[in-house]
Design a protein around this motif. Sequence first.
Motif, PDB file in Angstrom:
ATOM      1  N   THR A  12     -17.308  32.538 -36.429  1.00  0.00           N
ATOM      2  CA  THR A  12     -15.915  32.939 -36.183  1.00  0.00           C
ATOM      3  C   THR A  12     -15.261  32.046 -35.126  1.00  0.00           C
ATOM      4  O   THR A  12     -15.941  31.458 -34.291  1.00  0.00           O
ATOM      5  N   HIS A  13     -13.935  31.989 -35.206  1.00  0.00           N
ATOM      6  CA  HIS A  13     -13.131  31.179 -34.284  1.00  0.00           C
ATOM      7  C   HIS A  13     -11.979  32.030 -33.747  1.00  0.00           C
ATOM      8  O   HIS A  13     -10.835  31.581 -33.669  1.00  0.00           O
ATOM      9  N   SER A  14     -12.290  33.256 -33.366  1.00  0.00           N
ATOM     10  CA  SER A  14     -11.254  34.226 -33.003  1.00  0.00           C
ATOM     11  C   SER A  14     -10.323  33.738 -31.908  1.00  0.00           C
ATOM     12  O   SER A  14      -9.102  33.983 -31.943  1.00  0.00           O
ATOM     13  N   SER A  15     -10.859  33.035 -30.927  1.00  0.00           N
ATOM     14  CA  SER A  15     -10.030  32.615 -29.796  1.00  0.00           C
ATOM     15  C   SER A  15      -9.041  31.510 -30.174  1.00  0.00           C
ATOM     16  O   SER A  15      -8.118  31.217 -29.409  1.00  0.00           O
ATOM     17  N   PHE A  16      -9.214  30.911 -31.344  1.00  0.00           N
ATOM     18  CA  PHE A  16      -8.328  29.824 -31.770  1.00  0.00           C
ATOM     19  C   PHE A  16      -7.287  30.281 -32.795  1.00  0.00           C
ATOM     20  O   PHE A  16      -6.418  29.500 -33.164  1.00  0.00           O
ATOM     21  N   ILE A  17      -7.391  31.509 -33.257  1.00  0.00           N
ATOM     22  CA  ILE A  17      -6.475  32.002 -34.289  1.00  0.00           C
ATOM     23  C   ILE A  17      -5.071  32.152 -33.700  1.00  0.00           C
ATOM     24  O   ILE A  17      -4.917  32.723 -32.618  1.00  0.00           O
ATOM     25  N   PRO A  18      -4.027  31.688 -34.377  1.00  0.00           N
ATOM     26  CA  PRO A  18      -2.661  31.822 -33.862  1.00  0.00           C
ATOM     27  C   PRO A  18      -2.306  33.276 -33.570  1.00  0.00           C
ATOM     28  O   PRO A  18      -2.654  34.180 -34.351  1.00  0.00           O
ATOM     29  N   ALA A  19      -1.631  33.500 -32.468  1.00  0.00           N
ATOM     30  CA  ALA A  19      -1.265  34.860 -32.055  1.00  0.00           C
ATOM     31  C   ALA A  19      -0.420  35.571 -33.100  1.00  0.00           C
ATOM     32  O   ALA A  19      -0.487  36.794 -33.244  1.00  0.00           O
ATOM     33  N   THR A  20       0.379  34.806 -33.855  1.00  0.00           N
ATOM     34  CA  THR A  20       1.282  35.401 -34.846  1.00  0.00           C
ATOM     35  C   THR A  20       0.545  36.105 -35.978  1.00  0.00           C
ATOM     36  O   THR A  20       1.119  36.983 -36.629  1.00  0.00           O
TER      37      THR A  20
END
Length: 279
Positions: free
Chosen positions: A55-63
């Motif tokens: 997973t790459h949760s911290s990189f997912i766009p806030a939108t």
Amino acid sequence: MSKSNDLNILSFPWDGVLPESAQVIVRDLDVVGVGALRQQELLKIKAEREIILQTHSSFIPATVRAIYDEELQRTLQWLTPVRVIAEAKFNFEEEVLKTFVRIFPKTHHQLGVMSSKLCAEYLKEMEWSSWLLQDHWRYFSGFLRQKYMDKQSLVDLVQWEWIHAWLEVQPFELASGSSKQIFVNPSLQTLNLSHDNEQIQRTSGLYTFVCNQDSVKVIETKIDIYEAALLDLLAGDREYTEEQLLEMALLEELSSPLTRDQWRKKIEALLASKVIMKA
């Protein structure tokens, strides 16, 4: 498929080859929320290997983070990975360019030395608005059309490749209803080639594309004016029985009208190619 020798990370679109290791890694950037062919491929992989989800949760766009979190939970339910690992490093530009080459291989080759320049321009203009790397290229065909309005073959090529990529991941729901009703395949996409295209080796005409989850393939069909007329009759989610559709077709005002038997064969051809379906 490309893969790391250490981690055996599968790349998508997938070529069907699995490493010998008992475990493989798939990334949320390729699999969260997908349906259609990619989901079927993942289920096949799951039957043969243990899956680890990176997973790459911290990189997912806030939108889209809230939607991503919901889709991640749904994906975990059917993917059931043996382990979930969080990735701390991520080079977005590098990874999204790798994705471009995988989903637009012929376009990439056709653009040649201009490919890197055009991709850089596109990435500069487009904000990443999805967690799937593939989705970042959804507007590339329109972007290229503006750049090369006089090169229709190139525009058709990139749209052709994008349709295949889009159909691979989109979750489609079949309409419910009587088994006698006919409806348009919800995955249906069309592309009209005004000229013969050497890059994709197709002659001019109207082409349909549908996702066939039974064969785990995208079915491509060239249709004629009569089959196109049948699709028009079914437009707007209209549903008919085969006999009702046949009666409507007989009312069509075409320069060379068909007989009842000829129209029936056209309906049968569309059913066989999964362009239209029975509930």
